[in-house]
Design a protein around this motif. Structure first.
Motif, PDB file in Angstrom:
ATOM      1  N   ILE A  22       4.747  -8.694  -5.709  1.00  0.00           N
ATOM      2  CA  ILE A  22       5.460  -9.547  -5.136  1.00  0.00           C
ATOM      3  C   ILE A  22       4.914 -10.404  -4.155  1.00  0.00           C
ATOM      4  O   ILE A  22       5.109 -11.559  -4.019  1.00  0.00           O
ATOM      5  CB  ILE A  22       6.797  -9.166  -4.763  1.00  0.00           C
ATOM      6  N   LEU A  23       4.282  -9.701  -3.186  1.00  0.00           N
ATOM      7  CA  LEU A  23       3.717 -10.283  -2.018  1.00  0.00           C
ATOM      8  C   LEU A  23       2.443 -11.316  -2.294  1.00  0.00           C
ATOM      9  O   LEU A  23       2.636 -12.478  -1.996  1.00  0.00           O
ATOM     10  CB  LEU A  23       2.974  -9.257  -1.130  1.00  0.00           C
ATOM     11  N   PHE A  24       1.707 -10.965  -3.722  1.00  0.00           N
ATOM     12  CA  PHE A  24       0.613 -11.701  -3.938  1.00  0.00           C
ATOM     13  C   PHE A  24       1.311 -13.116  -4.686  1.00  0.00           C
ATOM     14  O   PHE A  24       1.058 -13.978  -4.297  1.00  0.00           O
ATOM     15  CB  PHE A  24      -0.230 -11.111  -5.026  1.00  0.00           C
ATOM     16  N   LEU A  25       2.530 -12.763  -5.450  1.00  0.00           N
ATOM     17  CA  LEU A  25       3.000 -14.069  -5.989  1.00  0.00           C
ATOM     18  C   LEU A  25       3.620 -14.814  -4.845  1.00  0.00           C
ATOM     19  O   LEU A  25       3.736 -16.375  -5.172  1.00  0.00           O
ATOM     20  CB  LEU A  25       4.105 -13.788  -7.131  1.00  0.00           C
ATOM     21  N   VAL A  49       1.735 -21.551   5.854  1.00  0.00           N
ATOM     22  CA  VAL A  49       0.571 -21.110   6.440  1.00  0.00           C
ATOM     23  C   VAL A  49       0.862 -19.414   7.214  1.00  0.00           C
ATOM     24  O   VAL A  49       0.209 -18.585   6.783  1.00  0.00           O
ATOM     25  CB  VAL A  49      -0.098 -21.760   7.742  1.00  0.00           C
ATOM     26  N   GLU A  50       1.981 -19.457   7.920  1.00  0.00           N
ATOM     27  CA  GLU A  50       2.232 -18.130   8.516  1.00  0.00           C
ATOM     28  C   GLU A  50       2.683 -17.158   7.435  1.00  0.00           C
ATOM     29  O   GLU A  50       2.377 -15.782   7.465  1.00  0.00           O
ATOM     30  CB  GLU A  50       3.436 -18.380   9.403  1.00  0.00           C
ATOM     31  N   MET A  51       3.507 -17.584   6.417  1.00  0.00           N
ATOM     32  CA  MET A  51       4.088 -16.564   5.402  1.00  0.00           C
ATOM     33  C   MET A  51       2.747 -16.220   4.443  1.00  0.00           C
ATOM     34  O   MET A  51       2.629 -15.153   4.097  1.00  0.00           O
ATOM     35  CB  MET A  51       4.739 -17.347   4.596  1.00  0.00           C
ATOM     36  N   GLY A  52       1.798 -16.836   4.243  1.00  0.00           N
ATOM     37  CA  GLY A  52       0.550 -16.775   3.536  1.00  0.00           C
ATOM     38  C   GLY A  52      -0.057 -15.830   4.203  1.00  0.00           C
ATOM     39  O   GLY A  52      -0.743 -14.720   3.673  1.00  0.00           O
ATOM     40  N   ARG A  53      -0.292 -15.824   5.423  1.00  0.00           N
ATOM     41  CA  ARG A  53      -1.129 -14.730   6.313  1.00  0.00           C
ATOM     42  C   ARG A  53      -0.471 -13.499   6.366  1.00  0.00           C
ATOM     43  O   ARG A  53      -1.162 -12.645   6.198  1.00  0.00           O
ATOM     44  CB  ARG A  53      -1.130 -15.462   7.960  1.00  0.00           C
ATOM     45  N   VAL A  57      -2.450  -9.991   4.909  1.00  0.00           N
ATOM     46  CA  VAL A  57      -2.417  -8.835   5.607  1.00  0.00           C
ATOM     47  C   VAL A  57      -1.706  -7.690   5.106  1.00  0.00           C
ATOM     48  O   VAL A  57      -2.307  -6.580   4.938  1.00  0.00           O
ATOM     49  CB  VAL A  57      -2.173  -9.098   7.134  1.00  0.00           C
ATOM     50  N   SER A  58      -0.479  -7.909   4.615  1.00  0.00           N
ATOM     51  CA  SER A  58       0.219  -6.981   3.871  1.00  0.00           C
ATOM     52  C   SER A  58      -0.528  -6.597   2.712  1.00  0.00           C
ATOM     53  O   SER A  58      -0.476  -5.209   2.461  1.00  0.00           O
ATOM     54  CB  SER A  58       1.576  -7.218   3.430  1.00  0.00           C
ATOM     55  N   ILE A  59      -0.853  -7.291   1.871  1.00  0.00           N
ATOM     56  CA  ILE A  59      -1.534  -6.897   0.731  1.00  0.00           C
ATOM     57  C   ILE A  59      -2.969  -6.205   1.006  1.00  0.00           C
ATOM     58  O   ILE A  59      -3.154  -5.164   0.246  1.00  0.00           O
ATOM     59  CB  ILE A  59      -2.156  -8.147  -0.095  1.00  0.00           C
ATOM     60  N   ILE A  60      -3.678  -6.335   1.883  1.00  0.00           N
ATOM     61  CA  ILE A  60      -4.686  -6.001   2.305  1.00  0.00           C
ATOM     62  C   ILE A  60      -4.457  -4.248   2.636  1.00  0.00           C
ATOM     63  O   ILE A  60      -5.068  -3.445   2.247  1.00  0.00           O
ATOM     64  CB  ILE A  60      -5.584  -6.518   3.531  1.00  0.00           C
ATOM     65  N   PHE A  61      -3.399  -4.187   3.773  1.00  0.00           N
ATOM     66  CA  PHE A  61      -2.992  -2.857   4.120  1.00  0.00           C
ATOM     67  C   PHE A  61      -2.414  -1.954   3.096  1.00  0.00           C
ATOM     68  O   PHE A  61      -2.793  -0.578   3.185  1.00  0.00           O
ATOM     69  CB  PHE A  61      -2.204  -2.985   5.326  1.00  0.00           C
ATOM     70  N   PHE A 134       4.974  -3.545  11.427  1.00  0.00           N
ATOM     71  CA  PHE A 134       5.340  -2.276  10.823  1.00  0.00           C
ATOM     72  C   PHE A 134       4.825  -2.077   9.377  1.00  0.00           C
ATOM     73  O   PHE A 134       4.532  -1.179   8.931  1.00  0.00           O
ATOM     74  CB  PHE A 134       6.923  -2.232  10.695  1.00  0.00           C
ATOM     75  N   ILE A 135       4.532  -3.323   8.829  1.00  0.00           N
ATOM     76  CA  ILE A 135       3.570  -2.994   7.404  1.00  0.00           C
ATOM     77  C   ILE A 135       2.430  -2.638   7.834  1.00  0.00           C
ATOM     78  O   ILE A 135       1.791  -1.842   6.927  1.00  0.00           O
ATOM     79  CB  ILE A 135       3.643  -4.349   6.713  1.00  0.00           C
ATOM     80  N   MET A 136       1.729  -3.055   8.659  1.00  0.00           N
ATOM     81  CA  MET A 136       0.359  -2.573   9.004  1.00  0.00           C
ATOM     82  C   MET A 136       0.418  -1.004   9.428  1.00  0.00           C
ATOM     83  O   MET A 136      -0.470  -0.271   9.076  1.00  0.00           O
ATOM     84  CB  MET A 136      -0.055  -3.411  10.190  1.00  0.00           C
ATOM     85  N   ALA A 137       1.675  -0.575  10.186  1.00  0.00           N
ATOM     86  CA  ALA A 137       1.532   0.886  10.570  1.00  0.00           C
ATOM     87  C   ALA A 137       1.927   1.584   9.441  1.00  0.00           C
ATOM     88  O   ALA A 137       1.410   2.487   9.132  1.00  0.00           O
ATOM     89  CB  ALA A 137       2.867   0.933  11.373  1.00  0.00           C
ATOM     90  N   PHE A 138       2.874   1.044   8.425  1.00  0.00           N
ATOM     91  CA  PHE A 138       2.859   1.762   7.067  1.00  0.00           C
ATOM     92  C   PHE A 138       1.620   1.872   6.243  1.00  0.00           C
ATOM     93  O   PHE A 138       1.184   2.953   5.510  1.00  0.00           O
ATOM     94  CB  PHE A 138       3.988   1.004   6.330  1.00  0.00           C
ATOM     95  N   GLY A 139       0.903   0.836   6.080  1.00  0.00           N
ATOM     96  CA  GLY A 139      -0.408   0.804   5.574  1.00  0.00           C
ATOM     97  C   GLY A 139      -1.200   1.880   6.180  1.00  0.00           C
ATOM     98  O   GLY A 139      -1.905   2.713   5.465  1.00  0.00           O
ATOM     99  N   SER A 140      -1.325   1.727   7.349  1.00  0.00           N
ATOM    100  CA  SER A 140      -2.360   2.742   8.242  1.00  0.00           C
ATOM    101  C   SER A 140      -1.939   4.152   7.818  1.00  0.00           C
ATOM    102  O   SER A 140      -2.621   5.231   7.592  1.00  0.00           O
ATOM    103  CB  SER A 140      -2.331   2.476   9.518  1.00  0.00           C
TER     104      SER A 140
END
Length: 173
Positions: A22-25, A49-53, A57-61, A134-140
């Motif tokens: 969903i994030l990728f789409l 641009v902000e939403m894409g960024r 980052v969420s997809i990566i983590f 929080f998404i970065m924290a969840f991924g970490s």
């Protein structure tokens, strides 16, 4: 108990994969829509641009959780491949331990950053900055947990040793 745990991990993995898709789409869609509106209508979407960024980052983590689970993260196979198998396994376990410690620290600091930025809004989308933190924290936290799980599974012999690059090339040919 192992069967229930396996079922739970499959459910969690599926939910995580759907979320990543969903994030990728969303990222793909908003970026392409922005290109179209900018080119044809000379009216770009201000938050794209902000939403894409944030999506990227969420997809990566979140994707790194899968990479860690499969033990496919970047490692120096050349260096560890020079050692005997038993010593290589020890070095890999120490690497997993350091990875777990590092991402536990990252989790703690990103949670702290998220809590500190609960009332701060992003510039274009006006969402709380706590959301991306929080998404970065969840991924970490997921990476840390998967590193620990891998340590235990390798120690108990449930997961087999990882192969060196040479062994993988031999298996492919």
């Amino acid at each position: 108990m192992w069967e229930q745990l396996k079922k739970l991990t499959v459910i969690i993995d599926n939910i995580l994969m759907v979320f990543i898709i969903i994030l990728f789409l969303m990222m793909f869609g908003i970026t392409n829509l922005n290109v179209i509106t900018r080119y044809f209508f000379n009216n770009p979407i201000t938050f794209s641009v902000e939403m894409g960024r944030y999506c990227f980052v969420s997809i990566i983590f979140l994707g790194a959780i899968f990479t860690t689970k499969e033990d496919r993260h970047i490692q120096v196979d050349f260096f560890t491949g020079m050692f005997p198998e038993k010593f290589r396994c020890l070095v890999e376990q120490v690497g997993r331990l350091f990875m777990a410690i590092f991402f536990a620290i990252v989790t703690a600091y990103t949670c702290e950053m998220a809590l500190a930025n609960m009332n701060v809004k992003s510039s274009a989308m006006q969402i709380p900055m706590a959301v991306p933190y929080f998404i970065m924290a969840f991924g970490s936290a997921g990476i840390c947990l998967e590193s620990i799980v891998n340590m235990v599974l390798y120690q108990k012999g449930i997961k087999k040793k990882s192969r060196t690059i040479e062994e993988e090339e031999d298996a492919l040919s």
